[in-house]
Scaffold this active site. Structure first.
Site, PDB file in Angstrom:
ATOM      1  N   HIS A   1       0.800 -34.770  26.706  1.00  0.00           N
ATOM      2  CA  HIS A   1       1.816 -34.867  25.666  1.00  0.00           C
ATOM      3  C   HIS A   1       1.223 -35.166  24.295  1.00  0.00           C
ATOM      4  CE1 HIS A   1       5.233 -35.811  28.786  1.00  0.00           C
ATOM      5  NE2 HIS A   1       4.572 -34.695  29.042  1.00  0.00           N
TER       6      HIS A   1
ATOM      7  N   ASP B   1       1.099 -37.095  30.741  1.00  0.00           N
ATOM      8  CA  ASP B   1       1.791 -37.769  29.637  1.00  0.00           C
ATOM      9  C   ASP B   1       0.861 -37.807  28.435  1.00  0.00           C
ATOM     10  OD1 ASP B   1       3.502 -39.609  28.089  1.00  0.00           O
ATOM     11  OD2 ASP B   1       4.499 -39.979  29.986  1.00  0.00           O
TER      12      ASP B   1
END
Length: 409
Positions: free
Chosen positions: A255, A232
């Site tokens: 991310h 993430d």
């Protein structure tokens, strides 16, 4: 001669008052075989160092040992003005979900330090969150909107955060390896004055919601010279954060570095004075991103991204004011978090997607004073020319690849 003796006594007294005591978790009953639970011994050691009469005691977690710890809370305030924890050995979380205790949803953190000012945690040891036993549950109430009906099976469970630091001022964390957290790896909450450096944070690319560092309601924070690769956000910057400097962070996989999400469920959220400099992104889903929900309010302002290097990044520059990742209750709303005074300077590298710059601002609350300078984002070996997209974004662009004709003055 008597005066000389008195002088020596005074010097020795002053020296002893400023001396440091060294504590070792083995002296409090810790075993370090990775099998037997050492949590109770660690709490005894913490109590000793927290109540020590010296000004800067040290707690040693020795090398060449692995200490199994159940979810544990280390609470201050402490008597010493500074506490130094030397993590030379390894710490491991329970390897089965049952071992975390029942019910699982009550265990939202593995290790917590709270209300302890002047805390220093450093060393080359590893914190292993044993997250793989949790990752099979892909949807969790922790990541869903509050009004989402998730009272089914595993969706009620909250996966633990590996290391949470709350209400700790003048904090230093350096040198640690933090791996395979069930959820977020390191979280700061309501801390003032903190330095995080030389950390190595790792989890598989496929591990869900395993953010590297999460910072919320904290100010005057430095994050530098750190490697993060997770499933993430490498760094997530949440509401209430201000005066944050992120420098020389290598991100990937993951991310990217994200401000937000902000404004969820109509919340009033604020973020300001965020400065990201000399950071690199390799193979990430995003580069630098600001994400807000429709219907919120507040602001994200005075943000700079400078000296950013991209390699094969899917979405290099993003402002997304229509964030709704689970596609649940994604309603159009007129109110929005105000995004303003955002500068991108010296962002260079390659994109995996044609739209390398996507500024999707609220239709009712425009993004203002967006500055683009020295942007050079080209195709990552693909047969396309990169482009930009803007929706209600206002500002000024200098020399830029792709061109920024969509940015309104």
């Amino acid at each position: 001669m008597q005066d000389f003796s008195i002088l020596i006594f005074l010097i020795l007294s002053m020296t002893s008052c400023g001396s440091s005591s060294v504590f070792n978790v083995l002296h409090f009953g810790a075993i370090g075989d990775g099998v037997r639970d050492d949590s109770h011994a660690f709490l005894k050691a913490w109590n000793a160092i927290c109540t020590a009469q010296t000004s800067s005691p040290k707690l040693v977690i020795p090398k060449k040992k692995t200490f199994l710890l159940s979810p544990t809370v280390f609470t201050g305030p402490c008597k010493p003005r500074q506490i130094h924890i030397m993590v030379l050995g390894d710490l491991t979380a329970p390897k089965t979900r049952l071992a975390w205790g029942r019910p699982p949803r009550s265990t939202t953190n593995w290790l917590i330090f709270q209300y302890a000012d002047g805390l220093i945690i450093n060393g080359k040891g590893t914190l292993n969150g044993q997250g793989s036993v949790w990752w099979s549950s892909l949807y969790h109430k922790q990541e869903l909107p509050n009004n989402t009906n998730s009272d089914v099976g595993e969706m009620n469970e909250l996966r633990p955060i590996a290391l949470t630091i709350s209400f700790c001022n003048n904090l230093q964390i350096s040198g640690l390896n933090v791996i395979n957290s069930p959820s977020k790896h390191v979280k700061l909450f309501q801390c003032i004055g903190a330095s995080l450096s030389n950390l190595d944070i790792k989890a598989p690319k496929e591990s869900p919601n395993t953010d590297g560092i999460v910072i919320a309601e904290s100010s005057h924070i430095q994050v530098h010279d750190t490697n993060i690769g997770t499933g993430d956000d490498c760094i997530a910057i949440l509401s209430g954060t201000s005066n944050l400097n992120i420098t020389r962070v290598a991100c990937g996989p993951g991310h990217g570095i994200s401000i937000g999400s902000l404004g969820m469920n109509g919340a009033y959220d604020t973020v300001e004075e965020i400065h990201v400099q000399d950071c690199s992104f390799v193979g990430t889903q995003n580069g630098v991103r600001i994400k807000t929900w429709q219907g919120g309010s507040g602001y994200a302002r005075k943000v700079t991204f400078q000296g950013i290097t991209l390699r094969a990044v899917e979405n290099p520059i993003t402002i997304d004011q229509y964030y709704c990742p689970h596609l649940i209750h994604c309603q159009n709303k007129t109110s929005a978090v105000k995004v303003s005074d955002v500068s991108y300077d010296g962002v260079q590298g390659t994109s995996m997607t044609k739209i390398a710059i996507n500024l999707s601002c609220s239709q009712s609350v425009p993004c203002t004073n967006i500055q683009m300078n020295r942007i050079n984002i080209t195709s990552a070996g693909q047969e396309f020319i990169t482009s930009s997209f803007c929706l209600n974004a206002h500002g000024r662009a200098g020399i830029s690849i792709p061109k920024m004709g969509c940015l309104r003055k």
